[in-house]
Design an enzyme around this catalytic site. Structure first.
Site, PDB file in Angstrom:
ATOM      1  N   HIS A  24      29.548  17.706  80.439  1.00 27.23           N
ATOM      2  CA  HIS A  24      30.974  17.378  80.259  1.00 27.23           C
ATOM      3  C   HIS A  24      31.906  18.582  80.444  1.00 27.23           C
ATOM      4  CE1 HIS A  24      30.707  18.727  76.107  1.00 27.23           C
ATOM      5  NE2 HIS A  24      30.195  17.622  75.629  1.00 27.23           N
ATOM      6  N   HIS A  78      23.440  12.553  64.620  1.00 30.99           N
ATOM      7  CA  HIS A  78      24.696  12.782  65.345  1.00 30.99           C
ATOM      8  C   HIS A  78      24.914  11.663  66.355  1.00 30.99           C
ATOM      9  CE1 HIS A  78      27.867  14.705  67.459  1.00 30.99           C
ATOM     10  NE2 HIS A  78      27.182  15.529  68.223  1.00 30.99           N
ATOM     11  N   GLU A  80      26.990  11.653  69.052  1.00 29.04           N
ATOM     12  CA  GLU A  80      27.340  11.945  70.448  1.00 29.04           C
ATOM     13  C   GLU A  80      26.208  11.461  71.360  1.00 29.04           C
ATOM     14  OE1 GLU A  80      28.718  15.928  71.339  1.00 29.04           O
ATOM     15  OE2 GLU A  80      29.649  15.205  73.200  1.00 29.04           O
ATOM     16  N   ASP A  82      24.564  12.279  73.913  1.00 30.79           N
ATOM     17  CA  ASP A  82      23.373  12.991  74.369  1.00 30.79           C
ATOM     18  C   ASP A  82      22.223  12.821  73.372  1.00 30.79           C
ATOM     19  OD1 ASP A  82      25.224  14.484  72.862  1.00 30.79           O
ATOM     20  OD2 ASP A  82      24.362  16.390  73.439  1.00 30.79           O
ATOM     21  N   HIS A 145      28.719  18.734  65.021  1.00 30.25           N
ATOM     22  CA  HIS A 145      29.813  18.973  65.919  1.00 30.25           C
ATOM     23  C   HIS A 145      30.867  17.879  65.894  1.00 30.25           C
ATOM     24  CE1 HIS A 145      30.514  18.175  70.481  1.00 30.25           C
ATOM     25  NE2 HIS A 145      31.454  19.001  70.103  1.00 30.25           N
ATOM     26  N   ASP A 164      23.279  19.559  66.523  1.00 26.20           N
ATOM     27  CA  ASP A 164      23.815  20.481  67.543  1.00 26.20           C
ATOM     28  C   ASP A 164      23.781  21.948  67.100  1.00 26.20           C
ATOM     29  OD1 ASP A 164      24.421  18.763  69.617  1.00 26.20           O
ATOM     30  OD2 ASP A 164      26.470  18.407  68.964  1.00 26.20           O
ATOM     31  N   TYR A 191      26.711  28.555  74.003  1.00 24.33           N
ATOM     32  CA  TYR A 191      26.782  27.251  73.335  1.00 24.33           C
ATOM     33  C   TYR A 191      27.755  27.314  72.161  1.00 24.33           C
ATOM     34  CZ  TYR A 191      24.699  23.128  71.029  1.00 24.33           C
ATOM     35  OH  TYR A 191      24.475  21.918  70.434  1.00 24.33           O
ATOM     36  N   HIS A 224      19.067  20.793  70.901  1.00 25.42           N
ATOM     37  CA  HIS A 224      19.042  21.310  72.280  1.00 25.42           C
ATOM     38  C   HIS A 224      18.297  22.646  72.289  1.00 25.42           C
ATOM     39  CE1 HIS A 224      22.139  18.483  73.644  1.00 25.42           C
ATOM     40  NE2 HIS A 224      22.878  18.837  72.608  1.00 25.42           N
TER      41      HIS A 224
END
Ligand code: FEO
Length: 395
Positions: A24, A78, A80, A82, A145, A164, A191, A224
């Site tokens: 993104h 989370h 989001e 991903d 996040h 995250d 990051y 991640h």
């Protein structure tokens, strides 16, 4: 990427996205991973899923350990996408009625993303879930996040699944910090600078909260990149350092240029700054990605922004960068603007105004040069650089 046992009966079962280069708008030069974890206890537990399109990797990885239909509960740290994009297929495969644990805000946000009426079990901050030999504790981490973010901690194994936080966009053969060493730190830093920087004050509070709670950490497993097992304190201490945003004797001279005049000014200022013992370099906005530039901005004491005036305004890449940087809310910066112009020359004033909005300390109204810098123009560039150097901390 194969599953791996990270502690007794605890497995990484996520997916590598080797070829992603744009997350993104954030450049990921070495791909990323979507980490998901499986705990083989009396209650078989899956923590997080993967981005849509990577569900097969996750299901195949789980299948190497257990029939996915035997997963008893899912925890979503989370919302989001991903990490949640794979939920519809995963829930369909393991059973739509299986309990889905998430934060209170996670319940709200997942419901806004997916029409399925899953068996949501919203948890409170500090809530826990016994899964047999282990007890999981949930910790709300709002805005790290997203408002829904939470950590899950295995009390007995002292493993923190940190969503995250403490992650890196990096896909490689290494799975742990001890396998990659310090080479992972630039990825972790980038990051942080591009994802977590706006929440730096919250991170400092969270680290205090974790320290006060006496939470022991044998391993930190983000969603991640690599997992931290040799030295989880290293990344936590790095987060504290990055969150404090202490300015260094460093300047980032960011610019775009039409006929090389603004570029010549940028180079002259970077050179003059270097002569004053400031770590400085010119950065061309069409040659460097904005997310790499923000990584440099993180510990810079000064951000000097240059734009030619184009059609009475800013050069578009400069607008883009200023918008991006503003959203990330960097603190403790000195700012200055410069640029070449032909007839109206609004760009410098516009940059200064934006930097002021970001609460940068402006030490000069900005330097405008008509068309092409001459000897006097370069002298003015060096003088502006000297003013900036005088304001930066000595190291
Ligand atoms: Fe990796 Fe905020 O998602």
């Amino acid at each position: 990427m194969k599953p791996i046992e990270i502690a007794k009966d605890v497995y990484w079962v996520g997916a590598a996205d080797w070829n992603i280069r744009d997350f993104h708008g954030y450049s990921v030069h070495q791909g990323s991973t979507y980490n998901a974890y499986l705990i083989m206890d009396e209650t078989i537990t899956l923590i997080d899923t993967v981005k849509k399109g990577f569900e097969d990797d996750l299901i195949l990885n789980v299948s190497e350990i257990v029939d996915p239909g035997k997963i008893d509960v899912v925890i979503s740290n989370h919302t989001e996408m991903d990490h949640s994009g794979g939920l519809p297929r995963v829930m369909h495969r393991i059973g739509e009625d299986k309990p889905l644990y998430c934060s209170q805000m996670g319940y709200k946000n997942l419901s806004l993303h997916f029409p399925q009426k899953w068996n949501y079990r919203p948890v409170q901050d500090g809530g826990s879930l016994n899964i047999g030999e282990r007890t999981l504790t949930f910790m709300e981490t709002r805005m790290l996040h997203w408002p829904d973010s939470m950590f899950t901690y295995i009390n007995e194994d002292r493993i923190l699944f940190s969503s995250d936080a403490f992650g890196q966009h990096y896909a490689g053969p290494e799975r742990f910090d001890d396998e990659i060493g310090d080479a992972i730190m630039p990825h972790a830093r980038k990051y942080f600078a591009n994802i977590l920087l706006p929440y730096a004050p919250l991170i400092l509070k969270l680290v205090d909260k974790v320290k006060e709670s006496g939470l022991a950490l044998d391993m930190v497993c983000p969603d991640h990149g690599i997992m931290w097992r040799r030295d989880p304190a290293k990344i936590i201490n790095a987060y504290v350092e990055w969150s404090t945003q202490q300015a260094k004797r460093k300047a980032v001279v960011v610019y775009d240029t039409m006929w090389h005049s603004t570029e010549a000014m940028a180079e002259a200022m970077a050179e003059a700054l270097s002569l004053e013992g400031v770590y400085a370099k010119p950065v061309h906005l069409r040659r460097c990605d904005r997310s790499d530039i923000m990584t440099e901005v993180l510990d810079a004491g000064a951000v000097i922004v240059g734009s030619p005036t184009l059609n009475n305004g800013l050069f578009p890449t400069v607008s883009d960068f200023l918008t991006y940087m503003k959203g990330l809310k960097p603190q403790n910066k000195i700012g200055a603007a410069f640029g070449s112009y032909g007839w109206s020359g609004e760009a410098v004033k516009m940059i200064s105004s934006e930097l002021e909005t970001m609460k940068f300390k402006l030490i000069d109204p900005g330097l405008k040069i008509h068309y092409v810098p001459d000897a006097e123009g370069f002298k003015a560039c060096r003088e502006l650089a000297g003013k900036i150097a005088a304001e930066l901390p000595r190291e």
